[in-house]
Enzyme design. Structure first.
Site, PDB file in Angstrom:
ATOM      1  CG  HIS A 215      -0.241   0.300   2.507  1.00 18.14           C
ATOM      2  ND1 HIS A 215       0.355  -0.693   3.237  1.00 18.14           N
ATOM      3  CD2 HIS A 215      -0.032   1.441   3.196  1.00 18.14           C
ATOM      4  CE1 HIS A 215       0.907  -0.180   4.311  1.00 18.14           C
ATOM      5  NE2 HIS A 215       0.696   1.117   4.327  1.00 18.14           N
TER       6      HIS A 215
HETATM    7  C1  UD1 Z   1      -1.782   6.047   5.278  1.00 18.95           C
HETATM    8  C2  UD1 Z   1      -0.448   6.594   5.763  1.00 18.95           C
HETATM    9  C3  UD1 Z   1       0.618   5.510   5.671  1.00 18.95           C
HETATM   10  C4  UD1 Z   1       0.185   4.252   6.380  1.00 18.95           C
HETATM   11  C5  UD1 Z   1      -1.184   3.813   5.890  1.00 18.95           C
HETATM   12  C6  UD1 Z   1      -1.667   2.668   6.747  1.00 18.95           C
HETATM   13  C7  UD1 Z   1      -0.162   8.985   5.339  1.00 18.95           C
HETATM   14  C8  UD1 Z   1       0.566   9.982   4.524  1.00 18.95           C
HETATM   15  N1  UD1 Z   1       0.002   7.714   4.963  1.00 18.95           N
HETATM   16  O1  UD1 Z   1      -1.612   5.755   3.898  1.00 18.95           O
HETATM   17  O2  UD1 Z   1       1.811   5.973   6.282  1.00 18.95           O
HETATM   18  O3  UD1 Z   1       1.121   3.245   6.116  1.00 18.95           O
HETATM   19  O4  UD1 Z   1      -2.119   4.897   6.021  1.00 18.95           O
HETATM   20  O5  UD1 Z   1      -2.608   1.883   6.120  1.00 18.95           O
HETATM   21  O6  UD1 Z   1      -0.856   9.339   6.262  1.00 18.95           O
HETATM   22  N2  UD1 Z   1      -8.995   4.744   1.326  1.00 18.95           N
HETATM   23  C9  UD1 Z   1     -10.211   4.130   1.211  1.00 18.95           C
HETATM   24  N3  UD1 Z   1     -10.759   3.632   2.355  1.00 18.95           N
HETATM   25  C10 UD1 Z   1     -10.160   3.714   3.559  1.00 18.95           C
HETATM   26  C11 UD1 Z   1      -8.921   4.352   3.641  1.00 18.95           C
HETATM   27  C12 UD1 Z   1      -8.344   4.858   2.497  1.00 18.95           C
HETATM   28  O7  UD1 Z   1     -10.812   4.027   0.146  1.00 18.95           O
HETATM   29  O8  UD1 Z   1     -10.728   3.259   4.563  1.00 18.95           O
HETATM   30  C13 UD1 Z   1      -8.403   5.350   0.111  1.00 18.95           C
HETATM   31  C14 UD1 Z   1      -8.532   6.880   0.205  1.00 18.95           C
HETATM   32  O9  UD1 Z   1      -9.735   7.296  -0.331  1.00 18.95           O
HETATM   33  C15 UD1 Z   1      -7.351   7.342  -0.585  1.00 18.95           C
HETATM   34  C16 UD1 Z   1      -6.336   6.188  -0.470  1.00 18.95           C
HETATM   35  O10 UD1 Z   1      -7.018   5.078   0.036  1.00 18.95           O
HETATM   36  O11 UD1 Z   1      -7.693   7.519  -1.913  1.00 18.95           O
HETATM   37  C17 UD1 Z   1      -5.163   6.547   0.401  1.00 18.95           C
HETATM   38  O12 UD1 Z   1      -5.589   6.838   1.734  1.00 18.95           O
HETATM   39  P1  UD1 Z   1      -4.704   7.784   2.687  1.00 18.95           P
HETATM   40  O13 UD1 Z   1      -5.305   7.764   4.023  1.00 18.95           O
HETATM   41  O14 UD1 Z   1      -4.487   9.086   2.040  1.00 18.95           O
HETATM   42  O15 UD1 Z   1      -3.281   7.102   2.714  1.00 18.95           O
HETATM   43  P2  UD1 Z   1      -2.858   5.576   2.944  1.00 18.95           P
HETATM   44  O16 UD1 Z   1      -2.296   5.051   1.660  1.00 18.95           O
HETATM   45  O17 UD1 Z   1      -3.953   4.825   3.571  1.00 18.95           O
HETATM   46  N1  UDP Z   2      -3.485  -5.199   9.093  1.00 21.00           N
HETATM   47  C1  UDP Z   2      -4.744  -5.731   9.309  1.00 21.00           C
HETATM   48  N2  UDP Z   2      -5.466  -6.125   8.224  1.00 21.00           N
HETATM   49  C2  UDP Z   2      -4.998  -6.029   6.953  1.00 21.00           C
HETATM   50  C3  UDP Z   2      -3.700  -5.486   6.753  1.00 21.00           C
HETATM   51  C4  UDP Z   2      -2.976  -5.062   7.858  1.00 21.00           C
HETATM   52  O1  UDP Z   2      -5.194  -5.856  10.445  1.00 21.00           O
HETATM   53  O2  UDP Z   2      -5.715  -6.394   6.022  1.00 21.00           O
HETATM   54  C5  UDP Z   2      -2.712  -4.759  10.258  1.00 21.00           C
HETATM   55  C6  UDP Z   2      -1.335  -5.365  10.370  1.00 21.00           C
HETATM   56  O3  UDP Z   2      -1.402  -6.643  10.971  1.00 21.00           O
HETATM   57  C7  UDP Z   2      -0.609  -4.346  11.223  1.00 21.00           C
HETATM   58  C8  UDP Z   2      -1.205  -3.041  10.748  1.00 21.00           C
HETATM   59  O4  UDP Z   2      -2.450  -3.386  10.121  1.00 21.00           O
HETATM   60  O5  UDP Z   2      -0.942  -4.511  12.585  1.00 21.00           O
HETATM   61  C9  UDP Z   2      -0.288  -2.407   9.770  1.00 21.00           C
HETATM   62  O6  UDP Z   2      -0.926  -1.351   9.137  1.00 21.00           O
HETATM   63  P1  UDP Z   2      -0.597  -0.887   7.672  1.00 21.00           P
HETATM   64  O7  UDP Z   2       0.176  -1.920   6.959  1.00 21.00           O
HETATM   65  O8  UDP Z   2      -1.858  -0.419   7.093  1.00 21.00           O
HETATM   66  O9  UDP Z   2       0.281   0.424   7.946  1.00 21.00           O
HETATM   67  P2  UDP Z   2       1.831   0.659   8.243  1.00 21.00           P
HETATM   68  O10 UDP Z   2       2.230  -0.192   9.384  1.00 21.00           O
HETATM   69  O11 UDP Z   2       2.570   0.364   6.984  1.00 21.00           O
HETATM   70  O12 UDP Z   2       1.889   2.113   8.534  1.00 21.00           O
END
Ligand code: UD1
Ligand code: UDP
Length: 371
Positions: A215
């Site tokens: 992601h």
């Molecule tokens: C964010 C964090 C990243 C973290 C990740 C965990 C920042 C800059 N990045 O990235 O460090 O590793 O969360 O998962 O804060 N979206 C959905 N549904 C959701 C959530 C997101 O559709 O429930 C979509 C949003 O609409 C957007 C995209 O995913 O288009 C990215 O979401 P965003 O929260 O901006 O960043 P992440 O990639 O989730």
């Molecule tokens: N995780 C989860 N379900 C999923 C993917 C990840 O519960 O489908 C959990 C994972 O086990 C870990 C946390 O989400 O505890 C990590 O989050 P993510 O990878 O979204 O973000 P990051 O750690 O890279 O910021």
């Protein structure tokens, strides 16, 4: 005493669950926690499921801010968080990790002179191109309490000249408390099913699948990198099932690209899963392949090798202990690392992330600081 905890993204719910539990079990009478959800993650499987499964108290506020550019998202969060901090007047604001939610929470608080505590302080990838690196560098700089998960994090901060003096003339407190994600893994793994339904539902056998997540923006926003990663996974899937609980960000990109969609069709792509299912999948898989920060450590907690599809990692101790392998995003490198380690027995190097009591140390330090 009162703190405002600010969360918004999936990994923050998991981290905050441990600290909230310590507060509600041991400090109900001396510490009130107000929980603010910025709304950054909002799908049921990216947010609500964690609150329910992990018994996290319902957020007192949900700001509903998501799906925007970095500036717009952080700016809107800043404005709303400032409003509610002025209303709530907490003794301290608690933030986790390195997301836009973390940065907005820390900035909003420090600008109105409310001390900030940062859980997961001191981590560095040394890649300022990453949004997460910018968020963590700025958050650390304005925090009064810096809770580091590892000695490496302490070392990073020392190298940057920490501790600094803040607006109140006080010196920052830098503490190595261990990793709250290790606390979570220890506590909640006791609650997972012995024969998890998820394995039956997905028709998976123990040890006979690779667990993968992708992601991070450096991979999803760069088509070449994403394509190479998918090609590698697709190649590996000829010999073993590859299970990919897919972040919506990556899902949307793959769905809109015919070529990527075709490559990914050989993988077992599923919706994001809850924490318990995720732990079950980690415990039962052959190996973890990911670009996630949290998952790299969880692979280690549950004694699985991890191939990290990034060019660098903040969790460098895992690489130094040869349990995590940095593969970048080149198809041939990923495949050759997989072939090299997939049948290797896991060699344990215990104790990299504390004693499972990080959350207790966080709460005790907060109480001491504001008391
Ligand atoms: C964010 C964090 C990243 C973290 C990740 C965990 C920042 C800059 N990045 O990235 O460090 O590793 O969360 O998962 O804060 N979206 C959905 N549904 C959701 C959530 C997101 O559709 O429930 C979509 C949003 O609409 C957007 C995209 O995913 O288009 C990215 O979401 P965003 O929260 O901006 O960043 P992440 O990639 O989730
Ligand atoms: N995780 C989860 N379900 C999923 C993917 C990840 O519960 O489908 C959990 C994972 O086990 C870990 C946390 O989400 O505890 C990590 O989050 P993510 O990878 O979204 O973000 P990051 O750690 O890279 O910021």
């Amino acid at each position: 005493m009162k703190i405002v905890t600010i969360v918004g993204a999936r990994p923050q719910f998991i981290k905050a669950a441990t600290v909230s539990r310590v507060i509600s079990v041991h400090h109900k009478d001396d510490l009130k926690e107000v929980i603010v959800h910025t709304g950054q993650h909002f799908d049921e499987k990216m947010s609500e499921i964690f609150f329910k499964e992990m018994d996290i108290p319902e957020p007192d506020y949900n700001l509903g801010i998501n799906s925007m550019s970095h500036g717009a998202m952080t700016g809107q969060m800043l404005e709303k968080i400032e409003e509610l901090l002025l209303r709530e007047k907490p003794d301290l604001t608690l933030v986790y990790g390195d997301t836009n939610t973390t940065l907005a929470g820390a900035l909003a608080a420090v600008k109105i002179h409310i001390p900030v505590a940062h859980v997961e302080a001191g981590l560095r990838s040394f890649n300022m191109h990453m949004p997460e690196e910018i968020n963590r560098v700025v958050t650390d700089r304005v925090s009064s309490l810096l809770f580091c998960p590892t000695p490496m994090a302490i070392k990073n901060l020392k190298a940057e000249g920490y501790p600094n003096r803040l607006y109140d003339g006080k010196e920052q407190k830098v503490l190595c408390v261990g990793d709250v994600m290790y606390d979570a893994a220890l506590f909640y793994s006791g609650r997972v099913q012995k024969e998890p339904d998820i394995l039956k539902d997905l028709k998976l056998k123990k040890g006979e699948f690779v667990l993968c997540t992708i992601h991070r923006s450096e991979n999803t926003d760069n088509r070449d990198r994403l394509k190479e990663i998918l090609l590698a996974l697709s190649h590996i899937s000829k010999s073993i099932e590859v299970v990919l609980p897919l972040h919506p960000r990556t899902g949307k990109i793959i769905d809109s690209d015919v070529v990527l969609k075709d490559i990914a069709s050989t993988l077992k792509i599923i919706e994001p899963v809850g924490y318990f299912d995720m732990i079950s999948l980690i415990m039962s898989c052959q190996i973890v392949m990911t670009d996630s920060g949290g998952l790299q450590k969880e692979a280690y907690f549950f004694k699985k090798y991890c191939i990290t599809m990034r060019d660098e990692t903040e969790w460098i101790e895992l690489v130094e202990h040869s349990v995590n392998f940095l593969a970048g995003a080149k198809r041939d490198t990923i495949i050759s690392i997989y072939e090299n380690i997939s049948s290797r027995e896991f060699v344990d190097s215990n104790g990299l992330y504390g004693d499972g009591k990080a959350a207790e140390k966080v709460v005790e330090s907060i109480l001491k600081y504001v008391g």
